[in-house]
Design an enzyme around this catalytic site. Structure first.
Site, mmCIF file in Angstrom:
data_model
loop_
_atom_site.group_PDB
_atom_site.id
_atom_site.type_symbol
_atom_site.label_atom_id
_atom_site.label_comp_id
_atom_site.label_asym_id
_atom_site.label_seq_id
_atom_site.Cartn_x
_atom_site.Cartn_y
_atom_site.Cartn_z
ATOM 1 N N ASP A 88 -60.133 3.049 82.237
ATOM 2 C CA ASP A 88 -58.680 2.977 82.059
ATOM 3 C C ASP A 88 -58.315 2.133 80.849
ATOM 4 O O ASP A 88 -57.156 2.098 80.458
ATOM 5 C CB ASP A 88 -58.031 2.384 83.317
ATOM 6 C CG ASP A 88 -56.509 2.411 83.262
ATOM 7 O OD1 ASP A 88 -55.956 3.458 82.858
ATOM 8 O OD2 ASP A 88 -55.867 1.401 83.609
ATOM 9 N N ILE A 124 -57.149 -8.629 92.192
ATOM 10 C CA ILE A 124 -57.450 -7.209 91.997
ATOM 11 C C ILE A 124 -58.872 -6.899 92.439
ATOM 12 O O ILE A 124 -59.126 -5.888 93.102
ATOM 13 C CB ILE A 124 -57.212 -6.807 90.531
ATOM 14 C CG1 ILE A 124 -55.713 -6.862 90.215
ATOM 15 C CG2 ILE A 124 -57.769 -5.415 90.250
ATOM 16 C CD1 ILE A 124 -55.380 -6.652 88.748
ATOM 17 N N ARG A 130 -60.220 -4.948 81.098
ATOM 18 C CA ARG A 130 -59.927 -4.987 79.675
ATOM 19 C C ARG A 130 -61.058 -4.300 78.918
ATOM 20 O O ARG A 130 -62.239 -4.486 79.238
ATOM 21 C CB ARG A 130 -59.785 -6.431 79.181
ATOM 22 C CG ARG A 130 -58.433 -7.063 79.459
ATOM 23 C CD ARG A 130 -57.365 -6.465 78.551
ATOM 24 N NE ARG A 130 -56.077 -7.146 78.661
ATOM 25 C CZ ARG A 130 -55.090 -6.757 79.443
ATOM 26 N NH1 ARG A 130 -55.243 -5.702 80.223
ATOM 27 N NH2 ARG A 130 -53.940 -7.412 79.443
ATOM 28 N N GLY A 162 -53.268 1.512 84.971
ATOM 29 C CA GLY A 162 -53.500 0.816 86.234
ATOM 30 C C GLY A 162 -52.235 0.462 86.993
ATOM 31 O O GLY A 162 -52.151 0.627 88.209
ATOM 32 N N GLU A 188 -57.245 0.210 71.830
ATOM 33 C CA GLU A 188 -56.249 1.164 72.322
ATOM 34 C C GLU A 188 -55.145 1.380 71.281
ATOM 35 O O GLU A 188 -54.742 0.427 70.620
ATOM 36 C CB GLU A 188 -55.649 0.645 73.630
ATOM 37 C CG GLU A 188 -56.691 0.513 74.727
ATOM 38 C CD GLU A 188 -56.148 -0.122 76.001
ATOM 39 O OE1 GLU A 188 -54.944 -0.453 76.050
ATOM 40 O OE2 GLU A 188 -56.936 -0.288 76.943
ATOM 41 N N THR A 241 -67.606 -18.603 90.770
ATOM 42 C CA THR A 241 -68.194 -19.336 91.896
ATOM 43 C C THR A 241 -68.231 -18.422 93.115
ATOM 44 O O THR A 241 -67.439 -17.478 93.212
ATOM 45 C CB THR A 241 -67.369 -20.589 92.242
ATOM 46 O OG1 THR A 241 -66.015 -20.197 92.554
ATOM 47 C CG2 THR A 241 -67.349 -21.579 91.085
ATOM 48 N N HIS A 268 -54.778 3.568 80.134
ATOM 49 C CA HIS A 268 -54.308 2.244 80.562
ATOM 50 C C HIS A 268 -53.135 2.382 81.529
ATOM 51 O O HIS A 268 -52.032 1.892 81.275
ATOM 52 C CB HIS A 268 -53.925 1.380 79.359
ATOM 53 C CG HIS A 268 -54.045 -0.091 79.647
ATOM 54 N ND1 HIS A 268 -54.416 -1.007 78.691
ATOM 55 C CD2 HIS A 268 -53.848 -0.810 80.785
ATOM 56 C CE1 HIS A 268 -54.432 -2.216 79.208
ATOM 57 N NE2 HIS A 268 -54.094 -2.121 80.495
#
Length: 299
Positions: free
Chosen positions: A243, A142, A219, A267, A248, A163, A265
């Site tokens: 979002d 994502i 999150r 997405g 929630e 990394t 929420h």
């Protein structure tokens, strides 16, 4: 038919697919817990050792989503229980929403819409989106999709991950405070866990600065929500596109302001993504029952 348990009501895109193939039980009350072989739920599902103790025949946890921060992975591994998610099929939709939230904040799209509907004219000036330094926290699938969409806008594109990624052209920044300080826009796309709970705290928000914008499609737990409200109230940052939230569906009054764009929420909430997610939950379960590797297996 293989007995499976859903801890909460199933989405309408998923329920009929499961009911045609499995013996589906919704909720623990009345379910034959001793025979349940699969557990199905959304990304906010909580699975701990105590629940597993009530499911002695459990073989797989299949998530309708990609988040699995509520799953006790150690407890699953101790029992040899597989974990599968709907990987990749919602990536584009979440990335699209991240860009949409950012643009809506910068150009005051929601506030201006409200003003026009209420008869207000003119409205305050917005901010230019092009040329901004865009930082992305988390460069998984994502995060990469967000970066590809943001790159044409960006004066510079930066990221922080566990990394450096040698296959991407963007600048790696070693930690979140440094990323915030180097960015005008900070977009959160990292997985959530105990090691980064509240990672976007007062220090990070101060580093982002008074002209900075925060976007969170990952999150709610990644953000110290009281610190965010304090920064917004004091003008410590310019705005936020959110979002996801800490608790929630509760959204504090301090986030309900013109400089914040709120989304419940959503997405992965497109017709296309939800159909693909439902199909992948079924594919994960069917593969496991057949003795094959689920396509969304978390290793």
């Amino acid at each position: 038919m293989t007995p499976i348990l859903a801890l909460s009501p199933l989405p309408e895109t998923l329920a009929p697919l499961l009911e045609a193939r499995f013996a589906v039980h919704v909720g623990e009350v009345g379910a034959p817990l001793a025979t349940i072989r699969a557990l199905v739920g959304g990304g906010s599902m909580r699975v701990d050792a105590a629940l597993l103790d009530r499911l002695p025949a459990l073989e797989i946890v299949a998530i309708h989503g990609v988040g699995h921060d509520g799953i006790d992975r150690s407890a699953l591994q101790a029992r040899g229980i597989a974990l599968a998610i709907t990987s990749d099929v919602l990536t584009d939709d979440v990335a699209d929403l991240a860009i949409g939230l950012w643009l809506a904040v910068e150009r005051r799209i929601v506030a201006n819409d409200r003003a026009v509907r209420d008869g207000g004219w003119p409205v305050p000036l917005a901010r230019r989106a092009s040329g901004r330094r865009i930082g992305i926290y988390g460069l998984g699938a994502i995060g990469r999709a967000i970066a590809l969409r943001a790159a044409p806008f960006a004066g510079e594109l930066l990221y922080t991950a566990r990394t450096p990624k040698p296959d991407v052209p963007w600048r790696f920044v070693p930690d979140l405070p440094a990323l915030a300080e180097a960015s005008d826009v900070l977009i959160l796309a990292a997985a959530s866990g105990p090691d980064n709970a509240g990672a976007v705290d007062a220090r990070v928000l101060a580093a982002l600065g008074a002209s900075g914008v925060l976007v969170n499609v990952a999150r709610g737990a990644l953000v110290d929500q009281p610190a965010l409200i304090a920064a917004l109230t004091a003008g410590g940052i310019a705005g936020a596109g959110l979002d996801v939230f800490a608790d929630e569906p509760d959204v504090p009054e301090g986030l309900r302001r013109d400089t914040v764009v709120l989304s419940p929420h959503q997405g992965s909430a497109t017709v296309e993504a939800r159909a693909a997610m439902a199909a992948m939950v079924v594919a994960n379960l069917e593969a496991h029952v057949a003795g094959a590797t689920p396509p969304g297996l978390v290793r």
